[in-house]
Scaffold this active site. Structure first.
Site, PDB file in Angstrom:
ATOM      1  N   THR A   1       0.821  -1.212   0.000  1.00  0.00           N
ATOM      2  CA  THR A   1       0.000   0.000   0.000  1.00  0.00           C
ATOM      3  C   THR A   1       0.857   1.266   0.000  1.00  0.00           C
ATOM      4  O   THR A   1       0.690   2.151  -0.851  1.00  0.00           O
ATOM      5  CB  THR A   1      -0.891  -0.006   1.272  1.00  0.00           C
ATOM      6  OG1 THR A   1      -1.586  -1.244   1.293  1.00  0.00           O
ATOM      7  CG2 THR A   1      -1.868   1.135   1.285  1.00  0.00           C
TER       8      THR A   1
ATOM      9  N   LYS B   1       7.901   2.186  11.751  1.00  0.00           N
ATOM     10  CA  LYS B   1       7.996   2.619  13.158  1.00  0.00           C
ATOM     11  C   LYS B   1       8.507   1.514  14.068  1.00  0.00           C
ATOM     12  O   LYS B   1       9.239   1.774  15.021  1.00  0.00           O
ATOM     13  CB  LYS B   1       6.644   3.139  13.672  1.00  0.00           C
ATOM     14  CG  LYS B   1       5.542   2.100  13.764  1.00  0.00           C
ATOM     15  CD  LYS B   1       4.514   2.283  12.713  1.00  0.00           C
ATOM     16  CE  LYS B   1       3.724   1.027  12.494  1.00  0.00           C
ATOM     17  NZ  LYS B   1       2.647   1.191  11.545  1.00  0.00           N
TER      18      LYS B   1
ATOM     19  N   GLU C   1      -6.042  -5.101  10.902  1.00  0.00           N
ATOM     20  CA  GLU C   1      -5.388  -6.290  10.350  1.00  0.00           C
ATOM     21  C   GLU C   1      -6.120  -7.548  10.818  1.00  0.00           C
ATOM     22  O   GLU C   1      -6.798  -7.516  11.860  1.00  0.00           O
ATOM     23  CB  GLU C   1      -3.956  -6.394  10.904  1.00  0.00           C
ATOM     24  CG  GLU C   1      -3.123  -5.150  10.779  1.00  0.00           C
ATOM     25  CD  GLU C   1      -2.304  -5.132   9.508  1.00  0.00           C
ATOM     26  OE1 GLU C   1      -2.251  -6.166   8.821  1.00  0.00           O
ATOM     27  OE2 GLU C   1      -1.741  -4.069   9.203  1.00  0.00           O
TER      28      GLU C   1
ATOM     29  N   LYS D   1       5.468   4.467  18.210  1.00  0.00           N
ATOM     30  CA  LYS D   1       5.431   5.860  17.735  1.00  0.00           C
ATOM     31  C   LYS D   1       5.738   6.830  18.875  1.00  0.00           C
ATOM     32  O   LYS D   1       6.441   7.820  18.675  1.00  0.00           O
ATOM     33  CB  LYS D   1       4.056   6.166  17.124  1.00  0.00           C
ATOM     34  CG  LYS D   1       3.795   5.387  15.821  1.00  0.00           C
ATOM     35  CD  LYS D   1       2.330   5.505  15.410  1.00  0.00           C
ATOM     36  CE  LYS D   1       2.017   4.673  14.183  1.00  0.00           C
ATOM     37  NZ  LYS D   1       0.585   4.477  13.975  1.00  0.00           N
TER      38      LYS D   1
HETATM   39  N1  HSE Z   1      -1.731   0.371  12.158  1.00  0.00           N
HETATM   40  C1  HSE Z   1      -1.478   1.765  12.143  1.00  0.00           C
HETATM   41  C2  HSE Z   1      -2.724   2.497  12.631  1.00  0.00           C
HETATM   42  C3  HSE Z   1      -1.097   2.213  10.752  1.00  0.00           C
HETATM   43  O1  HSE Z   1      -3.772   1.869  12.824  1.00  0.00           O
HETATM   44  O2  HSE Z   1      -2.650   3.688  12.848  1.00  0.00           O
HETATM   45  C4  HSE Z   1      -0.133   3.339  10.727  1.00  0.00           C
HETATM   46  O3  HSE Z   1       0.974   3.145  11.513  1.00  0.00           O
END
Ligand code: HSE
Length: 424
Positions: A13, A105, A190, A205
Site C-alpha cells: 500500500t 515505526k 489487520e 510511535k
Molecule cells: N496500524 C497503524 C494504525 C497504521 O492503525 O494507525 C499506521 O501506523
C-alpha cells in the site's frame, strides 16, 4: 536539472502510494523543488505487485545486493514493514552510502540506535517522517520547529485502528468485538490486530516522538502500555453520560527532569479538541512552554497520506545534508532521567457490588485511606441484588489507586471490578 535515481523496497500500500505521488507529481516537484526524481527499481518478492498498480514492470528487481551495488541509486525508500528483512536491507543500503527513507515505526523504535550510527559513518541520512502519524508532519515539526521551546507534553491519538474501533463503539453502541470485526471487514484493522489493539504500534510511535520531543532516547520497552480490548460498551455509555469520550492516548510528559510515557485508554472530556478526533484519523496535541498548545491532525495511515510524508523526506534528503539526533541516541533512557510510574491522573472505576447497606461506605473508606478523593459516584441497580457503582476520582497517584483497588477487590461485598480507565 540533475536526475536523482531512487529505489523503493516493498511495493504494498505505502510503497505503491509513494510511487503514485512520485510519478503523478514529478513535474510539480521538479518545478517547485528543483529536483527530478526517477524511480529506477522497485524491490519486491514478485513483479505482481507492480502489475496490480499499473507500474512499469521493467522496474522490478529482486536482488537486494545488486540494488546496493548500483552507484546510480542515491536513495532507497523502505516500505516493507516489520523488523526483518527490512533491517538487513536498510543496513546494506546505508553501508553502500545511500540515504534511506523509511515508514517503519517498529524497526525504528527497536533499532534506531543501531541504524543511525551506520548512516552517520557512511555520510548518508536516515529519514522517518512517515513512521509516525502518516501524512501529518509531526516528526519534522518536533525536529525543526521548537528549538526555542521545551515541549512539556504530547497527547496523541496515534493509532487509527483503535480510534476507528472506539469511535464505532461510541457512535453505534456496539461491543469491542463487533467494532473490531467491522474494522477488519473494511480493512481498517489487520487480521491479527494485536499490535494495534494492544497498544504496541502507539508505543513504537511514542518512543520516536517522545525521544524527539524530550531530546533523550525513550525506549519503547519502558513505555507503560495497555490496549483497548477491555473497554466495554458499558464504559462508553458511562463515559458519555459523564461528558467524556474514550480514546487510546499516547502520553509523553515532562515532570521536572523526569518523563511520563504511557499508552492506555483515557476518558477525554467532550470539549477537549482530542475528543472530536474520530474514525481512523490521528492527532497530536502538544504543549510547548512558550508556543503554548498546538494540535496536529490528519490521516495517520493510508497509501497517499503516508506516501506524501515519504516524498517530502525524499526531497529533503536529496536537497540538503543529512541531520542526526540532537541527543545521545543510544537506545537507553539517560541516567539522569527517571520514568514516572506513580503519575497523577483522574480515574474512572466501575464495580459490581452487593446492593446492601455499608458497601459504598467501605469502598469510599478504602479510597480515602489511600488518599484518593472521589469526585463523583453513581449507582445503577443491576439484576437481582447487585448494583453497578461508577466512581470518578480527583487527580490521584497511580500507585494509591492500584493499592485501593487491591483492597476493594478483596471486600466480600464486591463482586467484580469491572473497569478502571484513567481520566485526562
Ligand atoms: N496500524 C497503524 C494504525 C497504521 O492503525 O494507525 C499506521 O501506523
Amino acid at each position: 536539472m540533475k536526475k536523482h535515481k531512487i529505489a523503493i523496497m516493498g511495493f504494498g500500500t505505502v510503497g505503491g502510494g509513494t510511487y503514485d505521488i512520485l510519478t503523478q507529481n514529478r513535474d510539480h516537484i521538479r518545478s517547485t523543488q528543483g529536483v527530478d526524481i526517477e524511480v529506477k527499481y522497485v524491490l519486491d518478492r514478485s513483479a505482481e505487485s507492480l502489475e496490480k498498480r499499473g507500474a512499469d514492470k521493467s522496474l522490478f528487481c529482486s536482488d537486494v545486493d545488486a540494488l546496493a551495488a548500483d552507484k546510480e541509486v542515491e536513495l532507497v525508500v523502505e516500505t516493507m514493514g516489520g523488523v526483518e528483512p527490512a533491517k538487513t536491507f536498510i543496513t546494506k543500503m546505508l553501508r553502500a552510502g545511500k540515504s534511506v527513507v523509511t515508514a517503519n515505526k517498529e524497526l525504528l523504535a527497536k533499532s534506531w540506535s543501531e541504524l543511525e550510527p551506520i548512516a552517520k559513518e557512511n555520510g548518508c541520512g536516515l529519514f522517518f517522517e512517515a513512521s509516525c502519524v502518516g501524512g501529518v508532519p509531526i516528526v519534522r515539526a518536533l525536529g525543526e520547529s521548537f528549538q526555542g521551546d521545551k515541549v512539556q507534553s504530547i497527547y496523541g491519538i496515534i493509532n487509527g485502528t483503535t480510534n476507528y474501533i472506539l469511535s464505532k463503539m461510541s457512535a453505534e453502541g456496539v461491543s469491542y468485538s463487533q467494532a473490531l470485526a467491522q474494522a477488519q471487514a473494511l480493512g481498517f484493522a489487520e487480521a491479527n490486530p494485536t499490535s494495534d489493539v494492544e497498544g504496541y504500534d502507539a508505543a513504537y510511535k511514542l518512543s520516536i516522538l517522545g525521544s524527539l520531543a524530550f531530546h533523550t532516547s525513550l525506549p519503547y520497552q519502558s513505555i507503560y502500555r495497555e490496549g483497548i480490548t477491555r473497554v466495554t460498551a458499558a464504559d462508553i455509555v458511562n463515559a458519555k453520560r459523564l461528558g467524556y469520550e474514550i480514546k487510546l492516548l499516547a502520553i509523553g510528559k515532562r515532570c521536572g527532569n523526569d518523563i511520563e510515557a504511557r499508552v492506555h485508554p483515557v476518558f477525554v472530556e467532550k470539549n477537549h479538541p482530542l475528543a472530536s478526533v474520530s474514525g481512523a484519523f490521528n492527532a497530536v496535541y502538544l504543549h510547548g512552554d512558550f508556543v503554548g498548545d498546538l494540535m496536529f491532525y490528519g490521516a495517520g495511515a493510508g497509501a497517499h497520506p503516508t506516501g506524501s510524508a515519504i516524498v517530502s523526506d525524499i526531497v529533503k534528503a536529496l536537497c540538503g545534508k543529512p541531520t542526526y539526533c540532537d541527543f545521545d541516541n543510544n537506545g537507553k533512557l539517560d541516567k539522569s532521567v527517571n520514568l514516572v510510574g506513580d503519575f497523577l491522573s483522574g480515574y474512572y472505576i466501575c464495580v459490581t457490588v452487593d446492593d446492601k447497606a455499608g458497601v459504598l461506605s467501605r469502598i469510599s473508606t478504602i479510597l480515602s485511606d489511600n488518599g484518593v478523593s472521589i469526585k463523583a459516584a453513581t449507582q445503577v441497580p443491576s439484576d437481582g441484588n447487585a448494583a453497578t457503582v461508577v466512581f470518578l476520582t480527583h487527580p490521584s497517584r497511580e500507585h494509591s489507586v492500584m493499592r485501593s483497588l487491591e483492597s476493594i477487590g478483596k471486600l466480600a461485598s464486591v463482586r467484580n471490578i469491572d473497569s478502571v480507565i484513567r481520566v485526562l
